[in-house]
Every structure is written in C-alpha cells, then in structure tokens.
Design an enzyme around this catalytic site. Structure first.
Site, PDB file in Angstrom:
ATOM      1  N   ARG A   1       0.818  -1.216   0.000  1.00  0.00           N
ATOM      2  CA  ARG A   1       0.000   0.000   0.000  1.00  0.00           C
ATOM      3  C   ARG A   1       0.851   1.265   0.000  1.00  0.00           C
ATOM      4  O   ARG A   1       0.502   2.247  -0.658  1.00  0.00           O
ATOM      5  CB  ARG A   1      -0.961  -0.021   1.196  1.00  0.00           C
ATOM      6  CG  ARG A   1      -1.915   1.169   1.303  1.00  0.00           C
ATOM      7  CD  ARG A   1      -2.561   1.560  -0.004  1.00  0.00           C
ATOM      8  NE  ARG A   1      -3.247   0.475  -0.692  1.00  0.00           N
ATOM      9  CZ  ARG A   1      -3.665   0.540  -1.939  1.00  0.00           C
ATOM     10  NH1 ARG A   1      -3.439   1.626  -2.662  1.00  0.00           N
ATOM     11  NH2 ARG A   1      -4.280  -0.484  -2.501  1.00  0.00           N
TER      12      ARG A   1
ATOM     13  N   LYS B   1       5.219  38.044   0.222  1.00  0.00           N
ATOM     14  CA  LYS B   1       3.884  37.954  -0.372  1.00  0.00           C
ATOM     15  C   LYS B   1       3.061  39.179   0.048  1.00  0.00           C
ATOM     16  O   LYS B   1       3.533  40.048   0.765  1.00  0.00           O
ATOM     17  CB  LYS B   1       3.208  36.652   0.086  1.00  0.00           C
ATOM     18  CG  LYS B   1       3.981  35.397  -0.274  1.00  0.00           C
ATOM     19  CD  LYS B   1       3.702  34.938  -1.677  1.00  0.00           C
ATOM     20  CE  LYS B   1       2.372  34.218  -1.742  1.00  0.00           C
ATOM     21  NZ  LYS B   1       2.094  33.708  -3.106  1.00  0.00           N
TER      22      LYS B   1
ATOM     23  N   ASP C   1       1.262  38.909  -9.487  1.00  0.00           N
ATOM     24  CA  ASP C   1       0.176  38.107  -8.927  1.00  0.00           C
ATOM     25  C   ASP C   1      -1.180  38.527  -9.479  1.00  0.00           C
ATOM     26  O   ASP C   1      -1.574  39.696  -9.374  1.00  0.00           O
ATOM     27  CB  ASP C   1       0.169  38.233  -7.401  1.00  0.00           C
ATOM     28  CG  ASP C   1      -0.827  37.281  -6.767  1.00  0.00           C
ATOM     29  OD1 ASP C   1      -0.770  36.070  -7.070  1.00  0.00           O
ATOM     30  OD2 ASP C   1      -1.675  37.742  -5.981  1.00  0.00           O
TER      31      ASP C   1
ATOM     32  N   LYS D   1       1.916  24.901  -1.514  1.00  0.00           N
ATOM     33  CA  LYS D   1       0.567  24.349  -1.333  1.00  0.00           C
ATOM     34  C   LYS D   1       0.645  22.829  -1.463  1.00  0.00           C
ATOM     35  O   LYS D   1       0.101  22.221  -2.382  1.00  0.00           O
ATOM     36  CB  LYS D   1      -0.391  24.949  -2.356  1.00  0.00           C
ATOM     37  CG  LYS D   1      -0.596  26.448  -2.156  1.00  0.00           C
ATOM     38  CD  LYS D   1      -1.481  27.044  -3.237  1.00  0.00           C
ATOM     39  CE  LYS D   1      -1.633  28.549  -3.038  1.00  0.00           C
ATOM     40  NZ  LYS D   1      -2.428  29.180  -4.100  1.00  0.00           N
TER      41      LYS D   1
ATOM     42  N   GLU E   1       6.275  39.823  -4.223  1.00  0.00           N
ATOM     43  CA  GLU E   1       5.032  39.750  -4.981  1.00  0.00           C
ATOM     44  C   GLU E   1       4.514  41.160  -5.236  1.00  0.00           C
ATOM     45  O   GLU E   1       4.513  42.006  -4.335  1.00  0.00           O
ATOM     46  CB  GLU E   1       3.997  38.946  -4.195  1.00  0.00           C
ATOM     47  CG  GLU E   1       2.638  38.869  -4.853  1.00  0.00           C
ATOM     48  CD  GLU E   1       1.637  38.100  -3.999  1.00  0.00           C
ATOM     49  OE1 GLU E   1       0.665  38.729  -3.539  1.00  0.00           O
ATOM     50  OE2 GLU E   1       1.841  36.891  -3.785  1.00  0.00           O
TER      51      GLU E   1
END
Length: 285
Positions: free
Chosen positions: A102, A169, A224, A137, A202
């Site tokens: 698995r 950011k 962005d 992410k 950013e």
C-alpha cells in the site's frame, strides 16, 4: 539522491513513519491467513497513461521492509506509460510484499499524477522560455515527494520551505508598510544575519512593480493575478533587471497566454493540490 532535499536519511524517515502509521504492531490479516515463510511474486501493473514517478522510492520501500526482497525494475522515473505495462516485479516473503504494497502504491500513484500534470503543463508552453514552478501548497509531511514528482515531470522546484528564501507575499508587504519598506527590511535582515537568502517580492499592479524596481534587491518579481496583457507591460518595465514569475490560479486553460507574456516562471499551486492520482495495482502472479 538528485536534489538537496532528497537525502537518504529524509526518505528513510518518511518511509519509517508511513510504515508505522499503517502497520502498527503487525499486519494481522497476513499473519492470520498466510503461513509464515510463504514466498511469492507480485508485479506492479500500470492501469493508466502518464509519466511514471516513484519507482526509485518504491525500491527503497521494499528494501526497507525486507532487504531480502528481490526486485526487477522494468521502468524508470520519467518514463511515459500506458495501461497494461509492468513497472516492476518483486519476489520473496509474501508477508513483506503485502506490508510494502500500500505504501508503494500510495506514493507512486500520487507522484505519477503530479509528474503527469506537470509534464502536460510544461508541454503546453514548450514554445516559450517559461518554466513551471511548484509552490508550498503541498500535503503536510508529503512535500518532499510532491516536489520530487514535479522535477520528474519536467517542472522546477520553487523554495522548499520558509527557511531557504525570502518570499515577500501580499501579507508581508501590507504588514511591513508597502513594497519598498518590505524590501528595505529584508535587505537589512540579510545583511545583519549574514544568511545567503535570495529575496523575491510579490506585486499586484504596475505601481508596485515600479516601486520594487526603484528599491531594488529582489532577484525575482512575482506578478500576482495580473492579466497577460498587464504581465507583458510588467515584463517590459522589469527589462531583465530581475527574473519574472507569474502567479495566481493559473491552469491549463490560461497558462499559454501567461507564458507568451514573456515571464520566466509560472507558479502553479494545483500541481500539488489538484492533480489526479494514476491508477496502478500490485498483483500476485
């Protein structure tokens, strides 16, 4: 290993934790139903199409479970595959094979899904200079393998985590008092600490791009959620004084126009949060 974050120690630590999670104090189904010492063979059958990823890891998993297992590796990471192909065969203790089964499938199915999606996006923009980047992410405690899969698929790894680069950011910019102040603070931090940290910032509009250029210090400027037309203007403004990265919900339907704006990199969060795992199974034969 191929990349700095892919150390043998890190991979073995991942394998050990994953096996502990799954096996606990024993695979009681196998222990109950199959006599100890039973030997057999199994093959890993691919039931989908795509780019294979995780074979090198699968070999480590089998050997970690039982060094006596014998493997015949028939395909390699980065290979294109189609339904019915056999990626590997394994021979030895049936109990060991079933313990490893698995974890091998879970990692390979996910890694192959990421590699396939990455490859498909990179192919769409092959006529441009742009390269597909991954993001943070990622699935907690699975980042190492997700980033490895991006590389296998032909993409480029962004920073690995918060520790190996300064990426300013929107929240950092807003909390520090603007683009110029964020860059000033970051340059001072690098000078004070003596750390070898590159700075990326950013920007959300052309005004912020101009502010970043005036202040200087960023090796890369992120655009962005800008339209491709606006990105083209920003690329002209930056004029080679920094690398340019596009970001913001970019997918297969929008990536070509973004790449054609002239950016160097395109970060795509969906590489590691919206991919489709590839179907495969391990069967006795």
């Amino acid at each position: 290993m191929h990349y700095t974050y892919l150390t043998t120690d890190a991979l073995l630590a991942f394998i050990d934790l994953a096996l502990k999670e799954d096996v606990g104090d024993g695979d009681h189904t196998s222990l109950a139903s199959i006599p100890a010492g039973t030997e057999g063979k199994a093959q890993l059958i691919l039931k989908d199409t795509g780019i294979l990823a995780g074979i090198e890891l699968a070999e480590m998993i089998f050997k970690r479970v039982d060094p006596a297992l014998e493997l015949d590796i028939k395909m390699h990471d980065g290979d294109t595959f189609k339904p019915g192909q056999i990626a590997l065969t394994v021979n030895g203790s049936v109990h060991s094979i079933l313990i490893a089964e698995r974890l091998v499938l879970n990692t390979m199915q996910r890694m192959s899904g990421i590699a396939t999606y990455t490859h498909s996006l990179q192919e769409l923009i092959a006529h441009t200079k742009a390269k597909v980047l991954d993001t943070r992410k990622t699935t907690p405690n699975f980042r190492m393998l997700e980033k490895w899969a991006v590389k296998i698929g032909g993409g480029v790894n962004h920073r690995y985590g918060l520790f190996d680069m300064i990426l300013l950011k929107d929240n950092h910019v807003d909390f520090s008092g603007g683009v110029a102040q964020a860059l000033k603070n970051s340059k001072a931090y690098v000078a004070k600490t003596g750390r070898d940290l590159k700075i990326e910032i950013e920007t959300r509009n052309l005004s912020e791009v101009k502010e970043a250029l005036r202040e200087g210090g960023a090796f890369r400027i992120m655009l962005d959620n800008m339209s491709p037309a606006l990105m083209k203007e920003a690329v002209a403004l930056i004029n080679g004084n920094a690398e340019v990265e596009a970001s913001g919900g970019i997918n297969e339907s929008t990536i070509v126009a973004v790449a054609e704006s002239g950016v160097d990199y395109i970060s795509v969060g969906s590489l590691s949060h919206s991919y489709k795992s590839k179907d495969m199974s391990l069967k006795a034969f």
